[in-house]
Every structure is written in structure tokens, then in C-alpha cells.
Design a protein around this motif. Structure first.
Motif, PDB file in Angstrom:
ATOM      1  N   TRP A 236       0.861  -1.193   0.000  1.00  0.00           N
ATOM      2  CA  TRP A 236       0.000   0.000   0.000  1.00  0.00           C
ATOM      3  C   TRP A 236       0.889   1.232   0.000  1.00  0.00           C
ATOM      4  N   LYS A 237       0.726   2.089  -1.018  1.00  0.00           N
ATOM      5  CA  LYS A 237       1.458   3.348  -1.105  1.00  0.00           C
ATOM      6  C   LYS A 237       0.445   4.488  -1.058  1.00  0.00           C
ATOM      7  N   PHE A 245       3.778   7.755   2.170  1.00  0.00           N
ATOM      8  CA  PHE A 245       3.971   6.734   3.188  1.00  0.00           C
ATOM      9  C   PHE A 245       3.207   5.491   2.759  1.00  0.00           C
ATOM     10  N   GLY A 246       3.295   4.443   3.541  1.00  0.00           N
ATOM     11  CA  GLY A 246       2.619   3.204   3.153  1.00  0.00           C
ATOM     12  C   GLY A 246       2.945   2.078   4.101  1.00  0.00           C
ATOM     13  N   ASP A 247       2.623   0.856   3.646  1.00  0.00           N
ATOM     14  CA  ASP A 247       2.840  -0.325   4.476  1.00  0.00           C
ATOM     15  C   ASP A 247       2.802  -1.554   3.579  1.00  0.00           C
ATOM     16  N   ILE A 248       3.225  -2.681   4.148  1.00  0.00           N
ATOM     17  CA  ILE A 248       3.203  -3.953   3.422  1.00  0.00           C
ATOM     18  C   ILE A 248       2.333  -4.937   4.193  1.00  0.00           C
ATOM     19  N   THR A 257      -6.591  -7.789   4.094  1.00  0.00           N
ATOM     20  CA  THR A 257      -7.255  -6.871   3.159  1.00  0.00           C
ATOM     21  C   THR A 257      -8.203  -5.939   3.914  1.00  0.00           C
ATOM     22  N   THR A 258      -8.830  -6.449   4.976  1.00  0.00           N
ATOM     23  CA  THR A 258      -9.695  -5.597   5.799  1.00  0.00           C
ATOM     24  C   THR A 258      -8.860  -4.577   6.563  1.00  0.00           C
ATOM     25  N   GLU A 259      -7.670  -4.984   7.021  1.00  0.00           N
ATOM     26  CA  GLU A 259      -6.772  -4.048   7.695  1.00  0.00           C
ATOM     27  C   GLU A 259      -6.371  -2.923   6.738  1.00  0.00           C
ATOM     28  N   LEU A 260      -6.024  -3.276   5.522  1.00  0.00           N
ATOM     29  CA  LEU A 260      -5.638  -2.270   4.530  1.00  0.00           C
ATOM     30  C   LEU A 260      -6.811  -1.336   4.229  1.00  0.00           C
ATOM     31  N   LEU A 261      -8.001  -1.907   4.124  1.00  0.00           N
ATOM     32  CA  LEU A 261      -9.207  -1.106   3.889  1.00  0.00           C
ATOM     33  C   LEU A 261      -9.336  -0.009   4.943  1.00  0.00           C
ATOM     34  N   GLY A 262      -9.032  -0.363   6.185  1.00  0.00           N
ATOM     35  CA  GLY A 262      -9.139   0.601   7.271  1.00  0.00           C
ATOM     36  C   GLY A 262      -8.126   1.732   7.204  1.00  0.00           C
ATOM     37  N   ARG A 263      -7.062   1.568   6.423  1.00  0.00           N
ATOM     38  CA  ARG A 263      -6.038   2.608   6.297  1.00  0.00           C
ATOM     39  C   ARG A 263      -6.394   3.639   5.218  1.00  0.00           C
ATOM     40  N   ILE A 264      -7.250   3.254   4.297  1.00  0.00           N
ATOM     41  CA  ILE A 264      -7.578   4.138   3.174  1.00  0.00           C
ATOM     42  C   ILE A 264      -8.493   5.266   3.640  1.00  0.00           C
ATOM     43  N   ARG A 265      -8.176   6.479   3.260  1.00  0.00           N
ATOM     44  CA  ARG A 265      -8.938   7.649   3.691  1.00  0.00           C
ATOM     45  C   ARG A 265     -10.248   7.745   2.923  1.00  0.00           C
ATOM     46  N   ASN A 266     -11.342   7.519   3.648  1.00  0.00           N
ATOM     47  CA  ASN A 266     -12.668   7.548   3.043  1.00  0.00           C
ATOM     48  C   ASN A 266     -13.540   8.510   3.841  1.00  0.00           C
ATOM     49  N   TYR A 267     -14.231   9.375   3.153  1.00  0.00           N
ATOM     50  CA  TYR A 267     -15.076  10.348   3.842  1.00  0.00           C
ATOM     51  C   TYR A 267     -16.207  10.781   2.905  1.00  0.00           C
TER      52      TYR A 267
END
Length: 545
Positions: A236-237, A245-248, A257-267
Motif C-alpha cells: 500500500w502506497k 507513506f505506506g505499508d506492506i 485486506t480488511t486491515e488495509l481497507l481501514g487505512r484508506i482515507r474515506n469520507y
């Protein structure tokens, strides 16, 4: 294992058909390098290894570290990878080249991928193999053995010999079980009574109690990832406010995939229709669409290439990248939800993901994603298939063209197909002649191919008449009137001045070259009609009657 551990494991065991040591202290024949690539690649295939290794800077008998200055520098090594690919089957080359410092000396390790199943690896049209420590031509029996392999063998169905149920994550299994009960509500009560071993088989996560690559990808412990012999990662970049920033994320994908979903900025943000104080409020991204993008990348990844899945979050969009071409048909066939795929690249993985409700197999996923964008008045997703063996999905998360969003808001009964086609027009992308004809008939577009634009009918409904005029531009008669009016005012005009006069009156979609050509033709037409004339100083005058 890291690369130094791999080196030591190779160094202290006997050389075999998939490992070759060479002194190569200063140089090495490029032709011989290609032959070894072919031979080691074919031998790795025959021995069901993912890779073979060619090591420079080590004595092949004593395993003494000699060091090598061959192709010093990563730039030279990358060039070598390219040069080699020009003479091998399907442009194959080293998966990677590692520079190591061992005992204070430079060692090179060439990682050679196994020949594709069913396709022997050639070097300059010839096939090579190993016989003991010797490099030889690939004999007919080995050639036929490779050719008889099933090319479509499912990578994800292969049993992982050294993996057991102890390598599986309890939380991931519980999450998979919940998905299974949602997929098959009639079996929910019965499912609660199944032991994990029974459930895993029922869901297709294991085969006859044996752990497969599918099992590890979806519910395997992170500590068991190395047993896949695959990188098994989602990168994730994130690019936000000038920062990067990002993570692997790795296995188990049912959780990460649910953890990554929680990092994405949604509003939520608001779209204000013109002449109205009541806004339409929509989410930047649809949660199901984000998961659809990630889960499809996992399901359809070409795992044989040992590549990562990449999710890039930009300020106004998400991008999903996975290796492997679009497997069956064209993505456009799935937009309406009418096409159901018959085959899959990874049948075992797809079956399990369907059973635990990560994806569906009816072809509805893409349809739902497009419909969600339309329902939220946002631009449509874009698939970039320009690279032969990669799929890139771009998911817009904001308004690109306000008028397009207002158009959808004002015409909520518009069909999905019409919305998709108009989205292509708004983005300046080509559409078929049949589509152009259909949209014209409905009065939705105007202009000439390739300079199409939303019609006045839609522009009026969305209060975009000014943009409509700018996109359409002035017609020839109107442009001629401007030239004549300017000549009345100033008597003479240079070509540069006429360009400045008409430039912004021509269609805004025209290129600079097209505008220059248009003005040239216009002046020629006026000159031919005896309206204007050109003097020896290249200045234009109005012709007096």
C-alpha cells in the motif's frame, strides 16, 4: 531465508543440475551465460523447482570465495537482464541479480526462473540442459517431458508438503467461517458444529485435509508465508498532502485486506446542484468497490511471476495493480453484469474465495463497481490493459468534471451504458462508431470524431451552456466575421495577430497543430472568395469592393 542464507545453503552442498558455480573473476562469455540460463531454467522446470541459481565469484570445486568484477554496478547488471531477454523464449530473463559481499569479496547470484510449464527455454533458438556438471543440448526425452506438461496447471491448488493445520491462523479461519455462513445461510447452523478440519475442506480451503497454497494465502499465519515460496504481499502506497507513506501486508489475506481497507482515507463530501441549496452527499469510495479491487487482484494474480499486488492511494483515486492479463474476455463485457466467466486463472483460489464470500463468480463484481460510481455521481472506473501482462484498475474518488456529476444527478434514470459512454466522452477517450451513432440518436453528444462533447440538451439540464460553447467553438462564418471586424478596426493584420484573435474561439479540444491548420484553411477560403488579400510583407488586408 534471506539471500545470504540461500547462498550458504547452496555453497555447502554439492553442485547439481539447478545450481552452477563459476569463477568469472573478471569476465564471462555472454553466449555461455545464455546457454547456462537455458540449461538451468529447463532443469528447474523438470525438477519442479521455482528457480535455479548461477553464482559468480566462487570456485566450482573448492567453493573458495574468489570474488568477481563482472558487470560491476547495478546499472550494468540491469542492462544485462535486458540484453539476455532479447535472445530467450518469450523474452525471459533473470528474476533477480544479487550482489553480495562474502568474506570481503563481491559475489553475484543470478536467480533463474524455471521454464514455463509446457514451454522449453531456448537461447538463440537452441535448447540446453545439464548432465552432471556438464552443459549439453536438451535431449529429446527431456524436451518432450516439458512439452507434455499441462500448461494450465493451477498454481494455487498445489499442496504445500511441509505445511500443516498448525500453520493456519485461528482468527482468519473464524473470519472465513463467517463468510461461508453468509454465502450459504442454510448451512450456517450446521457450519457452527464443524471442526476446523471439516470446515476447511467444505470451504475448499484445503483439499482432503491437506494444506495448499490457497490455504496459506487466505488463512495461513504470517510466519508460514515462506512456505509458499512466493512473496505473497500487498504493498500500500499513499500520496497525501505532499507526503508519501505506506505499508506492506501479507497473509492471511482474509484478514489483512480488511486491515488495509481501514487505512484508506474515506469520507463523505457534497455535490451542489446548480440553482439548488440541497446538496447530494456521497462517500469518496464505496467500501465494496475497494474490496472488489483488492480481492480481484488476489484472485486473478499470476502467481508464477512471484510479484506483489500494489494498491496506490492518491489524493483523488485508488489504483490496483496485479500481474496477469485480463483472463477471459474484455472487462467491458462485464459492465452490464450479463457475462459470466467460464474459466479462471486460479480455480482453487477462486473457488475458496467465493465460498467464504470474498468474491463472486457471476461476473457481477465489475458491474456493481460501475453501478456504485454512477449512483454516487462519480466518474467511472478505468482499466488500463496497455501492458501485456498486467491489469491496472483506477477507481476515481472525487469529481473530475463537475458537469459530468451534475449531469448524472439531473438524469438519474440514465442507463449505466449511456453513463459509461458519456464518461468516456468527458475524459476525451475514443468510443466506437456504433456508440457515437447511438448517443447522437439520443441527443446526448455533439461534435465530430474525435472531438466529441456533451450535447446542448444535457448542457442545458446541468447549466453548462458556457462549457458547451467553448468545447464546440465558433463555426467558420462566425470566425470570418471576427477577422473582417478586426480588419475594419485595424486595416492590416499579421498571421500572428489573426492566430491570437481566433485561438480561443476554436474548439477547446483541438490541438495546437489542428488550430493552426484550421486558421490556415479559413484564411485560404476567405482569400479565394476575394474577401481578403496578402501583401508582400505577409500582412492581411480587407479587399475593397
Amino acid at each position: 531465508m534471506n539471500i545470504y542464507e540461500i547462498f550458504n545453503s547452496l555453497r555447502y552442498r554439492h553442485e547439481n543440475e539447478v545450481v552452477e558455480f563459476k569463477k568469472a573473476e573478471n569476465s564471462f562469455s555472454f553466449d555461455d551465460l545464455g546457454k547456462y540460463f537455458s540449461a538451468l531454467s529447463n532443469e528447474a522446470n523438470l525438477r519442479e523447482k521455482d528457480f535455479a541459481w548461477l553464482v559468480f565469484g566462487v570456485h566450482d570445486k573448492t567453493r573458495e570465495i574468489l570474488g568477481t568484477s563482472y558487470k560491476n554496478g547495478m546499472k550494468s547488471l540491469q542492462r544485462l537482464k535486458f540484453d539476455l531477454s532479447q535472445h530467450t523464449t518469450d523474452g525471459n530473463t533473470f528474476r533477480d541479480i544479487f550482489e553480495l559481499e562474502v568474506e570481503g569479496k563481491r559475489v553475484l547470484m543470478f536467480q533463474i526462473p524455471a521454464a514455463p510449464r509446457g514451454i522449453p527455454m531456448a537461447w538463440q533458438g537452441h535448447f540446453y540442459a545439464r548432465r552432471g556438471e556438464s552443459l549439453v543440448a536438451l535431449d529429446m526425452s527431456k524436451y518432450e517431458e516439458i512439452r507434455r506438461q499441462r500448461v494450465n496447471e493451477d498454481w494455487t491448488a498445489k499442496v504445500v508438503a511441509d505445511a500443516t493445520i498448525d500453520d493456519l491462523d485461528k482468527e482468519a479461519i473464524a473470519k472465513a467461517r463467517e463468510g461461508y455462513k453468509q454465502r450459504y445461510p442454510k448451512l450456517a447452523k450446521e457450519c457452527d458444529g464443524w471442526e476446523d478440519k471439516v470446515f476447511l475442506d467444505k470451504a475448499g480451503l484445503t483439499i482432503d485435509g491437506k494444506v495448499t497454497r490457497t490455504t496459506l494465502l487466505l488463512v495461513g499465519k504470517e510466519t508460514a508465508a515462506h512456505k509458499l515460496n512466493h512473496i505473497a504481499q500487498i504493498v500500500w502506497k499513499c500520496f497525501q498532502d505532499g507526503q508519501v507513506f505506506g505499508d506492506i501486508y501479507t497473509i492471511p489475506f482474509v484478514l489483512t485486506t480488511t486491515e488495509l481497507l481501514g487505512r484508506i482515507r474515506n469520507y463523505r463530501f457534497k455535490i451542489y446542484p446548480k440553482d439548488s441549496l440541497i446538496p447530494a452527499e456521497v462517500w469518496k469510495y464505496d467500501t465494496e468497490s475497494i474490496l472488489e479491487g483488492m480481492h480481484n487482484s488476489i484472485a486473478h494474480q499470476k502467481y508464477e511471476k512471484n510479484a506483489r499486488i500494489i494498491v496506490t492511494e492518491n489524493m483523488d483515486s485508488l489504483k490496483f495493480q496485479n500481474d496477469g492479463s485480463f483472463y477471459e474476455g474484455d472487462y467491458k463485457e462485464y459492465i452490464t453484469g450479463e457475462k459470466t466467466p467460464k474459466n479462471y486463472r486460479n480455480p482453487a483460489l477462486v473457488k475458496a474465495m467465493v465460498n467464504i464470500r470474498m468474491i463472486d463468480t457471476q461476473g457481477y463484481g465489475i458491474h456493481k463497481m460501475y453501478q456504485s460510481q454512477k449512483d454516487r455521481y462519480l466518474p467511472m472506473p478505468d482499466y488500463d490493459l496497455s501492458t501485456a501482462d498486467e491489469v491496472i484498475l483506477n477507481l476515481p474518488g472525487t469529481i473530475i468534471d463537475e458537469n459530468y456529476s451534475l449531469m448524472l444527478l439531473a438524469n438519474q434514470d440514465m442507463s449505466l451504458i449511456d453513463a459509461v459512454l458519456l464518461d468516456q466522452v468527458q475524459k476525451g477517450k475514443p468510443i466506437s462508431d456504433e456508440a457515437i451513432k447511438m448517443l447522437r440518436k439520443k441527443g446526448l453528444i455533439e461534435g465530430r470524431k474525435p472531438h466529441l462533447f456533451v450535447s446542448k440538451q444535457i448542457a442545458k439540464a446541468t447549466n453548462t451552456q458556457v462549457e458547451y460553447t467553448l468545447k464546440k467553438g465558433f463555426n467558420d462564418a462566425e470566425c470570418q466575421e471576427w477577422v473582417m471586424k478586426a480588419l475594419n478596426d485595424h486595416k492590416v493584420l499579421s498571421r500572428k495577430q489573426i492566430n491570437e484573435l481566433l485561438w480561443n474561439k476554436l474548439p477547446m479540444d483541438f490541438t495546437e497543430e489542428q488550430k493552426m491548420s484550421k486558421i490556415k484553411n479559413l484564411l485560404y477560403k476567405m482569400h479565394k472568395n476575394d474577401e481578403i488579400w496578402l501583401d508582400e510583407d505577409r500582412m492581411w488586408h480587407r479587399k475593397e469592393s
